[in-house]
Scaffold this motif. Structure first.
Motif, PDB file in Angstrom:
ATOM      1  N   ASP A 630       0.810  -1.215   0.000  1.00 17.54           N
ATOM      2  CA  ASP A 630       0.000   0.000   0.000  1.00 17.54           C
ATOM      3  C   ASP A 630       0.837   1.256   0.000  1.00 17.54           C
ATOM      4  OD1 ASP A 630      -2.325  -1.618   2.242  1.00 17.54           O
ATOM      5  OD2 ASP A 630      -2.197  -1.617   0.016  1.00 17.54           O
ATOM      6  N   HIS A 631       2.016   1.158   0.587  1.00 13.17           N
ATOM      7  CA  HIS A 631       2.830   2.371   0.698  1.00 13.17           C
ATOM      8  C   HIS A 631       3.594   2.678  -0.583  1.00 13.17           C
ATOM      9  CE1 HIS A 631       1.920   2.584   4.999  1.00 13.17           C
ATOM     10  NE2 HIS A 631       2.208   1.277   5.055  1.00 13.17           N
ATOM     11  N   GLY A 632       3.579   1.741  -1.525  1.00 17.02           N
ATOM     12  CA  GLY A 632       4.255   2.023  -2.804  1.00 17.02           C
ATOM     13  C   GLY A 632       5.759   2.058  -2.677  1.00 17.02           C
ATOM     14  N   ASP A 633       6.324   1.345  -1.676  1.00 11.12           N
ATOM     15  CA  ASP A 633       7.787   1.319  -1.574  1.00 11.12           C
ATOM     16  C   ASP A 633       8.242  -0.115  -1.505  1.00 11.12           C
ATOM     17  OD1 ASP A 633       7.915   2.240   1.981  1.00 11.12           O
ATOM     18  OD2 ASP A 633       6.893   0.612   0.884  1.00 11.12           O
ATOM     19  N   LEU A 634       9.553  -0.312  -1.417  1.00 11.50           N
ATOM     20  CA  LEU A 634      10.142  -1.653  -1.439  1.00 11.50           C
ATOM     21  C   LEU A 634      11.093  -1.762  -0.278  1.00 11.50           C
ATOM     22  CD1 LEU A 634      10.327  -4.335  -2.933  1.00 11.50           C
ATOM     23  CD2 LEU A 634      12.209  -3.355  -4.264  1.00 11.50           C
ATOM     24  N   GLY A 635      10.708  -2.518   0.725  1.00 18.72           N
ATOM     25  CA  GLY A 635      11.596  -2.725   1.851  1.00 18.72           C
ATOM     26  C   GLY A 635      11.898  -1.451   2.601  1.00 18.72           C
ATOM     27  N   GLY A 636      10.999  -0.516   2.624  1.00 17.00           N
ATOM     28  CA  GLY A 636      11.229   0.735   3.327  1.00 17.00           C
ATOM     29  C   GLY A 636      11.890   1.803   2.496  1.00 17.00           C
ATOM     30  N   PHE A 637      12.217   1.529   1.241  1.00 18.89           N
ATOM     31  CA  PHE A 637      12.850   2.519   0.365  1.00 18.89           C
ATOM     32  C   PHE A 637      11.805   3.136  -0.558  1.00 18.89           C
ATOM     33  CE2 PHE A 637      17.205   1.834   1.442  1.00 18.89           C
ATOM     34  CZ  PHE A 637      17.265   0.531   1.897  1.00 18.89           C
ATOM     35  N   SER A 638      12.035   4.407  -0.897  1.00 16.58           N
ATOM     36  CA  SER A 638      11.132   5.100  -1.813  1.00 16.58           C
ATOM     37  C   SER A 638      11.445   4.709  -3.254  1.00 16.58           C
ATOM     38  CB  SER A 638      11.254   6.615  -1.631  1.00 16.58           C
ATOM     39  OG  SER A 638      12.561   7.024  -2.001  1.00 16.58           O
ATOM     40  N   LYS A 639      10.527   5.139  -4.150  1.00 19.10           N
ATOM     41  CA  LYS A 639      10.750   4.872  -5.568  1.00 19.10           C
ATOM     42  C   LYS A 639      12.004   5.573  -6.079  1.00 19.10           C
ATOM     43  CE  LYS A 639       5.850   4.259  -6.617  1.00 19.10           C
ATOM     44  NZ  LYS A 639       4.715   4.722  -7.448  1.00 19.10           N
ATOM     45  N   THR A 640      12.273   6.754  -5.549  1.00 21.76           N
ATOM     46  CA  THR A 640      13.485   7.483  -5.969  1.00 21.76           C
ATOM     47  C   THR A 640      14.737   6.724  -5.574  1.00 21.76           C
ATOM     48  OG1 THR A 640      12.341   9.584  -5.739  1.00 21.76           O
ATOM     49  CG2 THR A 640      14.743   9.655  -5.751  1.00 21.76           C
ATOM     50  N   ALA A 641      14.730   6.169  -4.368  1.00 19.94           N
ATOM     51  CA  ALA A 641      15.897   5.406  -3.925  1.00 19.94           C
ATOM     52  C   ALA A 641      16.097   4.174  -4.778  1.00 19.94           C
ATOM     53  CB  ALA A 641      15.728   5.021  -2.449  1.00 19.94           C
ATOM     54  N   TRP A 642      14.985   3.502  -5.113  1.00 21.47           N
ATOM     55  CA  TRP A 642      15.129   2.315  -5.961  1.00 21.47           C
ATOM     56  C   TRP A 642      15.552   2.679  -7.382  1.00 21.47           C
ATOM     57  CZ3 TRP A 642      15.992  -2.162  -4.316  1.00 21.47           C
ATOM     58  CH2 TRP A 642      15.492  -2.574  -3.095  1.00 21.47           C
ATOM     59  N   ARG A 643      15.169   3.851  -7.846  1.00 17.75           N
ATOM     60  CA  ARG A 643      15.627   4.281  -9.175  1.00 17.75           C
ATOM     61  C   ARG A 643      17.152   4.517  -9.156  1.00 17.75           C
ATOM     62  NH1 ARG A 643      12.443   8.061  -9.600  1.00 17.75           N
ATOM     63  NH2 ARG A 643      10.787   7.020 -10.754  1.00 17.75           N
ATOM     64  N   ASN A 644      17.628   5.136  -8.077  1.00 20.62           N
ATOM     65  CA  ASN A 644      19.084   5.315  -7.955  1.00 20.62           C
ATOM     66  C   ASN A 644      19.794   3.976  -7.838  1.00 20.62           C
ATOM     67  OD1 ASN A 644      18.808   8.067  -8.045  1.00 20.62           O
ATOM     68  ND2 ASN A 644      18.675   8.301  -5.810  1.00 20.62           N
ATOM     69  N   PHE A 645      19.125   3.042  -7.174  1.00 19.19           N
ATOM     70  CA  PHE A 645      19.715   1.713  -7.059  1.00 19.19           C
ATOM     71  C   PHE A 645      19.862   1.064  -8.442  1.00 19.19           C
ATOM     72  CE2 PHE A 645      20.243  -2.645  -6.242  1.00 19.19           C
ATOM     73  CZ  PHE A 645      19.235  -3.353  -6.885  1.00 19.19           C
ATOM     74  N   ARG A 646      18.853   1.236  -9.276  1.00 16.13           N
ATOM     75  CA  ARG A 646      18.921   0.642 -10.613  1.00 16.13           C
ATOM     76  C   ARG A 646      20.020   1.297 -11.458  1.00 16.13           C
ATOM     77  NH1 ARG A 646      12.836  -0.018 -12.680  1.00 16.13           N
ATOM     78  NH2 ARG A 646      14.004   0.078 -14.637  1.00 16.13           N
ATOM     79  N   VAL A 647      20.210   2.594 -11.276  1.00  9.66           N
ATOM     80  CA  VAL A 647      21.309   3.267 -11.977  1.00  9.66           C
ATOM     81  C   VAL A 647      22.647   2.680 -11.549  1.00  9.66           C
ATOM     82  CG1 VAL A 647      22.546   5.454 -12.214  1.00  9.66           C
ATOM     83  CG2 VAL A 647      20.059   5.390 -12.379  1.00  9.66           C
ATOM     84  N   LYS A 648      22.797   2.421 -10.263  1.00  6.84           N
ATOM     85  CA  LYS A 648      24.047   1.842  -9.781  1.00  6.84           C
ATOM     86  C   LYS A 648      24.250   0.428 -10.313  1.00  6.84           C
ATOM     87  CE  LYS A 648      26.743   1.032  -5.622  1.00  6.84           C
ATOM     88  NZ  LYS A 648      26.817   1.145  -4.157  1.00  6.84           N
ATOM     89  N   VAL A 649      23.178  -0.313 -10.441  1.00  2.00           N
ATOM     90  CA  VAL A 649      23.274  -1.659 -11.010  1.00  2.00           C
ATOM     91  C   VAL A 649      23.794  -1.589 -12.442  1.00  2.00           C
ATOM     92  CG1 VAL A 649      21.917  -3.659 -11.760  1.00  2.00           C
ATOM     93  CG2 VAL A 649      21.509  -2.637  -9.515  1.00  2.00           C
ATOM     94  N   MET A 650      23.274  -0.652 -13.214  1.00  5.55           N
ATOM     95  CA  MET A 650      23.717  -0.532 -14.603  1.00  5.55           C
ATOM     96  C   MET A 650      25.180  -0.112 -14.683  1.00  5.55           C
ATOM     97  SD  MET A 650      20.393   1.288 -16.306  1.00  5.55           S
ATOM     98  CE  MET A 650      21.166   1.284 -17.909  1.00  5.55           C
ATOM     99  N   LYS A 651      25.586   0.805 -13.795  1.00  4.99           N
ATOM    100  CA  LYS A 651      26.995   1.224 -13.799  1.00  4.99           C
ATOM    101  C   LYS A 651      27.926   0.056 -13.547  1.00  4.99           C
ATOM    102  CE  LYS A 651      26.514   6.059 -12.349  1.00  4.99           C
ATOM    103  NZ  LYS A 651      26.861   7.035 -11.294  1.00  4.99           N
TER     104      LYS A 651
END
Length: 721
Positions: A630-651
């Motif tokens: 319901d909160h629209g997050d993943l494990g306590g992280f916001s969507k912005t944090a997960w987007r930054n995480f995906r950028v780091k994965v690609m790097k």
């Protein structure tokens, strides 16, 4: 015109021909005496020319024959050998091949070495005396290419010793003085001739570039000429050409172009000087139209059957073929339609009737007319060269155009087939004739003398200054032949003198030979230029040898292993790429573990969907974020944090294996790995571009509609890269 007294050509004098026959018999006798020993050069030097003076007088000649135990009359032989009455005899009269070898070796020595000691040191590698083996081995190493080293060693070793010393090279000092004297005026002469050669090269290049420019702009040179010749006069003056070149925005030098087009210096240039083939085609068309219809306007009325004053290309060619006009084709139509209307009108053909076509463009060669023209020249002038210089080629350029040729025929009152004679002389169809096309034999003698003077002295003027030792300003036949032989001229001196002696007065002055410097020839090669060319030739040869060694079969090496994803990234951008492969679980999980905390609560399904969506579409309404709660997050992280995480994965995925940016081309040994180097180049470029995009995305993650985000997170991102 006053008639000039015709001189007697020695080559046609019966007495002179008889003297030549007697000389040939005397040469056979002397040659038999010299061939008592196998080495003619050694015999000549030992018994006749022991001071290396090249010429010997009657006394030395007689003494040499007596030393060879000749039983005949040596004085009578000398008189028969001395046809030119210069009281001297040279080896080239008796044995030309031996004389060429001997004089060539002597000149090579003085050009290659500074003095006798240097030559011996080079031949002996510093020992001060050259043995037979050292002489034979090192002579070719030092650049001698005339072979017969054994004969040369015996000719120099007159004392029959085991080795040569500097005092055995007596000829060196004599020839060195001659060489230095001959080279005294060469730098200035070479400078002038090099400048003239460069100017001719620029003229040729400008003319070639201008024609290429016209072809590219107009398609055919005939259409280009119609555009340049605005008044349809079929000739252009200098100012007209300059204005036309300026209007066309041609970037070349108009002055150099004019000199290249106006070869004969007439002050005008014509279509035949720009493109002789187009002029000849148009002239044939004019001739056939005139024979069948009278003029071009009547011809147009005959082919314009629709009476609309328009004739298109297909109709033009078909009607011309029906009426027997053979040279009509697409090129001719294109040139006549100079405005590009795709059809012809009567006005387009009006210039054909106004054109005063040169007669030689429509005729064939006539050998008999050419002989008659030369006979007409010799009826007034003693030699063809005299007629060429005083009647035809007055500016000394060795180029005569049709207008000059026609004007000369009028002065001769020549009534024969002049156009046929012109076409016979103009064998290369260049639109001009030279002296070599008018008199082949005389031109060969002059060309041989000019080449020798350019090579040895830098030019004909410089050669005359050196040969004229008494500064009298002219030569008689005896002085002329003596000095030419003294400096090693191998041609027929008597025939050359007869050719240059235009007025038949028995003397040759500077004005009678200086015109040869104006004739076109390659710039003479100086010793420094020769040495430079020799070094460049040796370098090219060594490079060819090294390439041949590299080209030998080598053991194939196993190419390095490249990941499939890098190969796909390195493909051409113009080729459709497949979707990038999914991230490996090992790499993605290691990145995930390093980014998240230990207490992160991620379900197995969410983790798998996260890993699969790193390079896919980032769904906002359903799918991945729909499972986050319901909160629209993943494990306590916001969507912005997960987007930054995906950028780091690609790097980390793109930069996981470091590649050196040094992408130099592979050498010959690694040619088999050329594909790897291409992949490497493209991969580095893709990485740099990806890092640029990632750095931009790091600051704009909150904007879901940003261009960078669309490139990074849409499924078409691979094709964009």
């Amino acid at each position: 015109m006053p008639r000039i007294r015709k001189g007697i050509n020695p080559a046609q004098d019966p007495k002179y021909q008889h003297a030549l026959q007697e000389r040939d018999r005397a040469v056979e006798i002397v040659r038999a005496a010299l061939h008592i020993t196998p080495n003619v050069i050694r015999t000549w030097v030992q018994h006749f020319d022991h001071k290396f003076e090249r010429q010997i007088d009657c006394q030395k000649f007689c003494a040499g024959l007596r030393a060879l135990r000749f039983e005949g009359d040596p004085e009578l032989l000398f008189l028969r050998l001395d046809v030119d009455k210069i009281d001297e005899v040279t080896l080239d009269i008796i044995d030309p091949d031996a004389a060429k070898l001997w004089m060539g070796f002597r000149m090579w020595c003085v050009k290659t070495f500074t003095d006798e000691k240097t030559m011996i040191n080079e031949l002996s590698r510093g020992y001060g005396s050259a043995s037979r083996d050292a002489f034979l081995t090192n002579l070719r190493r030092l650049g001698w290419g005339g072979e017969n080293e054994e004969l040369l060693f015996e000719a120099l070793n007159l004392h029959d010793k085991q080795e040569l010393r500097p005092y055995d090279l007596t000829f060196f000092a004599v020839d060195k003085r001659k060489f230095m004297k001959a080279r005294k005026g060469m730098p200035e002469a070479v400078k002038l001739k090099t400048h003239a050669a460069q100017k001719r090269t620029l003229m040729t290049k400008a003319r070639k570039d201008f024609k290429a420019f016209l072809k590219k702009k107009f398609g055919t040179l005939l259409r280009a000429w119609r555009t340049l010749d605005a008044d349809d006069s079929m000739f252009m003056q200098k100012n007209e050409l300059f204005r036309a070149v300026k209007d066309l925005c041609w970037q070349g030098d108009a002055r150099i172009l004019w000199q290249g087009l106006d070869k004969d210096g007439s002050g005008i240039t014509t279509l035949q000087e720009l493109d002789l083939k187009s002029a000849e085609q148009l002239a044939k068309f004019k001739q056939q139209v005139g024979e069948k219809f009278g003029d071009a306007q009547a011809f147009f009325q005959a082919i314009d059957t629709s009476r609309i004053n328009k004739v298109r290309q297909q109709d033009f060619i078909e009607k011309c073929d029906r009426f027997g006009i053979t040279r009509a084709d697409k090129r001719l139509f294109h040139g006549l339609d100079w405005e590009g209307k795709k059809f012809l009108t009567a006005k387009d053909l009006s210039f054909v009737d106004l054109w005063k076509c040169p007669r030689y463009l429509t005729c064939s060669a006539n050998a008999q007319a050419a002989r008659d023209f030369k006979s007409a020249l010799l009826q007034i002038y003693p030699t063809v060269l005299k007629a060429w210089r005083q009647l035809l080629d007055r500016d000394g350029s060795n180029v005569v155009g049709w207008e000059e040729f026609e004007a000369a025929a009028k002065r001769l009152n020549f009534q024969g087939d002049l156009p046929g004679a012109w076409r016979f002389f103009d064998q290369d169809i260049s639109g001009s004739i030279s002296f070599g096309e008018l008199d082949v034999a005389s031109y060969a003698e002059l060309s041989n003398f000019k080449s020798w003077a350019d090579e040895e002295f830098g030019g004909v003027r410089a050669a005359f200054a050196v040969l004229d030792e008494d500064n009298s300003g002219d030569f008689n036949v005896r002085e002329f032949i003596k000095m030419l032989r003294f400096y090693g001229f191998q041609g027929d001196c008597r025939a050359l003198f007869s050719t240059l002696d235009c007025d038949g007065q028995g003397s040759v002055s500077l004005n009678e030979v200086a015109f040869l410097d104006l004739w076109e020839s390659a710039p003479p090669s100086t010793p420094l230029r020769k040495e430079r060319e020799k070094r460049q030739s040796s370098m090219r040869q060594s490079m060819r040898m090294s390439k041949a060694q590299v080209a030998q079969p080598v053991k194939k090496m196993k190419p390095p292993r490249i990941s499939p994803r890098l190969e796909q990234l390195a493909r051409s951008r113009h080729r459709p790429l497949h979707r990038l492969p999914l991230l490996s679980n090992v790499a993605s999980k290691s990145t995930l573990n390093s980014f998240t905390t230990v207490d992160s609560k991620i379900s197995k399904a969410s983790e798998a969907k996260l890993l699969k969506s790193v390079y896919g579409r980032f769904s906002r309404t359903d799918g991945f974020f729909g499972d986050l709660g319901d909160h629209g997050d993943l494990g306590g992280f916001s969507k912005t944090a997960w987007r930054n995480f995906r950028v780091k994965v690609m790097k980390e995925e793109i930069l996981s294996s470091q590649i050196n940016k040094d992408c130099s081309e592979p050498d010959a040994v690694n040619m088999m790995n050329a594909d790897f180097f291409k992949v490497k180049k493209k991969t580095v470029a893709l990485r740099l571009r990806t890092m640029e995009l990632l750095s931009k995305d790091a600051d704009g993650t909150g904007d879901p509609g940003s261009p960078t985000r669309k490139i990074m997170f849409q499924s078409s991102s691979a094709d964009s890269l």
